[in-house]
Design an enzyme around this catalytic site. Structure first.
Site, PDB file in Angstrom:
ATOM      1  N   CYS A   1      -2.795  -3.304   7.232  1.00 37.28           N
ATOM      2  CA  CYS A   1      -2.457  -3.231   8.645  1.00 37.28           C
ATOM      3  C   CYS A   1      -2.810  -1.827   9.159  1.00 37.28           C
ATOM      4  O   CYS A   1      -3.210  -0.952   8.387  1.00 37.28           O
ATOM      5  CB  CYS A   1      -0.967  -3.520   8.842  1.00 37.28           C
ATOM      6  SG  CYS A   1       0.114  -2.223   8.174  1.00 37.28           S
TER       7      CYS A   1
ATOM      8  N   GLU B   1       0.822  -1.204   0.000  1.00 33.17           N
ATOM      9  CA  GLU B   1       0.000   0.000   0.000  1.00 33.17           C
ATOM     10  C   GLU B   1       0.860   1.260   0.000  1.00 33.17           C
ATOM     11  O   GLU B   1       0.564   2.227  -0.711  1.00 33.17           O
ATOM     12  CB  GLU B   1      -0.916   0.032   1.233  1.00 33.17           C
ATOM     13  CG  GLU B   1      -1.864  -1.135   1.338  1.00 33.17           C
ATOM     14  CD  GLU B   1      -1.329  -2.299   2.155  1.00 33.17           C
ATOM     15  OE1 GLU B   1      -2.135  -2.958   2.836  1.00 33.17           O
ATOM     16  OE2 GLU B   1      -0.100  -2.562   2.118  1.00 33.17           O
TER      17      GLU B   1
END
Length: 157
Positions: free
Chosen positions: A95, A67
């Site tokens: 996360c 990401e």
């Protein structure tokens, strides 16, 4: 009187699956490099503006998640740090760190494939995302989960 447009919803599902398949291609690159196989794509107005896969081992950097790589690429492509008109497609639930980064980019949509029961941000609550960010879960979840499963089976085998 307004009518619900099932056609638009169907088109969105097809579009989400299309971009998730591209994120899976990124995850495959990570898999082949012996990185945890997570891939991400940032799409803005039907154009891919960023892509990435895990590079934590290669870069020796715990923050080099898929990401984060995709956010950096998208910001460079668009020439700004905010991704308000963009969607992040990621093969596994982000996360807490990546959800926080998504918050700061003000991304419009976050779409993930497989859930992450141990380290996924939703274990801490959905309010980690920007209030205007729409969340979509489970797009091609079995395919995304299978790549992760194969990776860890190979590690243990």
């Amino acid at each position: 009187m307004s009518y619900y447009n099932f056609s638009e919803e169907k088109d969105q599902v097809k579009e989400d699956e299309h971009y998730m398949l591209l994120a899976l291609q990124e995850a495959q690159k990570a898999f082949e490099s012996d990185e945890i196989p997570i891939g991400a794509i940032v799409v803005c107005k039907n154009r891919i503006v960023g892509r990435g896969h895990n590079l934590t081992e290669q870069l020796n950097d715990v923050t080099a998640h898929a990401e984060m790589q995709a956010f950096t690429a998208a910001s460079q492509t668009l020439g700004g740090k905010y991704l308000k008109d963009c969607t992040l497609y990621v093969t596994v639930e982000p996360c807490v760190m990546c959800a926080g980064a998504a918050y700061w980019t003000q991304i419009s949509r976050l779409v993930f494939g497989a859930s992450e029961e141990k380290r996924g941000f939703t274990t801490k609550g959905n309010n980690l995302l920007h209030p205007k960010t729409l969340l979509e879960r489970g797009v091609l979840a079995p395919e995304c989960a299978q790549l992760m499963k194969r990776f860890f089976e190979n590690k243990r085998g």
